[in-house]
Design an enzyme around this catalytic site. Sequence first.
Site, PDB file in Angstrom:
ATOM      1  N   PRO A  37       0.820  -1.159   0.163  1.00 49.66           N
ATOM      2  CG  PRO A  37      -0.780  -1.581   1.607  1.00 49.66           C
ATOM      3  CD  PRO A  37       0.494  -2.194   1.139  1.00 49.66           C
ATOM      4  CG  HIS A  38      -0.070   4.172   1.773  1.00 49.35           C
ATOM      5  ND1 HIS A  38      -1.258   4.476   1.524  1.00 49.35           N
ATOM      6  CD2 HIS A  38      -0.285   3.218   3.011  1.00 49.35           C
ATOM      7  CE1 HIS A  38      -1.939   4.017   2.338  1.00 49.35           C
ATOM      8  NE2 HIS A  38      -1.328   3.552   3.288  1.00 49.35           N
ATOM      9  NE  ARG A  39       1.886   5.168  -6.780  1.00 55.18           N
ATOM     10  CZ  ARG A  39       1.626   4.242  -7.976  1.00 55.18           C
ATOM     11  NH1 ARG A  39       2.448   3.358  -8.191  1.00 55.18           N
ATOM     12  NH2 ARG A  39       0.630   4.262  -8.800  1.00 55.18           N
ATOM     13  CG  LEU A  40       5.129   2.863   1.608  1.00 51.97           C
ATOM     14  CD1 LEU A  40       4.974   3.108   3.201  1.00 51.97           C
ATOM     15  CD2 LEU A  40       6.207   4.034   1.394  1.00 51.97           C
ATOM     16  CG  HIS A  41       5.725  -0.789  -4.601  1.00 53.55           C
ATOM     17  ND1 HIS A  41       4.543  -0.760  -4.511  1.00 53.55           N
ATOM     18  CD2 HIS A  41       5.905   0.555  -5.425  1.00 53.55           C
ATOM     19  CE1 HIS A  41       3.812  -0.120  -5.245  1.00 53.55           C
ATOM     20  NE2 HIS A  41       4.664   0.771  -5.833  1.00 53.55           N
TER      21      HIS A  41
END
Length: 192
Positions: A169-173
């Site tokens: 989530p939230h581009r916290l890959h």
Amino acid sequence: MADDPFELFNDWFSEARMAEPNDPEAMALATAGADGQPSVRMVLLKGHGPGGFIFYTNGESAKAAQIAENPKAALLFHWKSLRRQVRVEGRVEAVSGADSDTYFASRARDSQLGAWASDQSRPLDSRATFEQRFRDAGARFAGGDVPRPPYWHGYRVVPDRIEFWSDRPHRLHERRLFTRAGDGWDEGLLYP
Ligand SMILES: Cc1cc2nc3c(=O)[nH]c(=O)nc-3n(C[C@H](O)[C@H](O)[C@H](O)COP(=O)(O)O)c2cc1C
């Protein structure tokens, strides 16, 4: 969490086989010949394990010429339904004739005939010529097994680096990068 990249690949590949509607074994194969110009196309994964990742193709194709000049490649799996990618980089070796024979024998007869009909990566004057070559191959091998064309075989990408990327989530890959270290693997986490 698996700390062996091949075990982790197995787990992800099994999940992809259940989740992907089409071609979970499809992977982009990037190569570059002596001129350094990268080229990328899809191929199908036909075997994998600690020895590497195997695909089959025409040994007279453009990709084969590039591999002959520069036996290195990168692979990319993108399993959209799972929002995951796996990146593989390493050297390329030819799969043995015996192993290529075994795989070729397992293919559908039409695919076997197609391998004889195709002049991969070289233009034919028309679709009709290609279809005629397919019929000619059928006539040539009528009533018997279709042998593997001498120019058709497998390649194995033996990885030095394997990176597992998963969506968070939230581009916290999350990226887990395995690099070969002697007989084992070093692992690092990259953000993102
Ligand atoms: C999903 C998919 C899977 C493919 N699998 C293979 C394959 O396993 N082997 C192969 O030679 N070509 C395969 N192709 C065709 C290649 O992408 C490519 O057109 C062909 O191999 C010629 O590439 P080259 O001219 O760069 O050598 C596949 C194409 C797609 C879209």
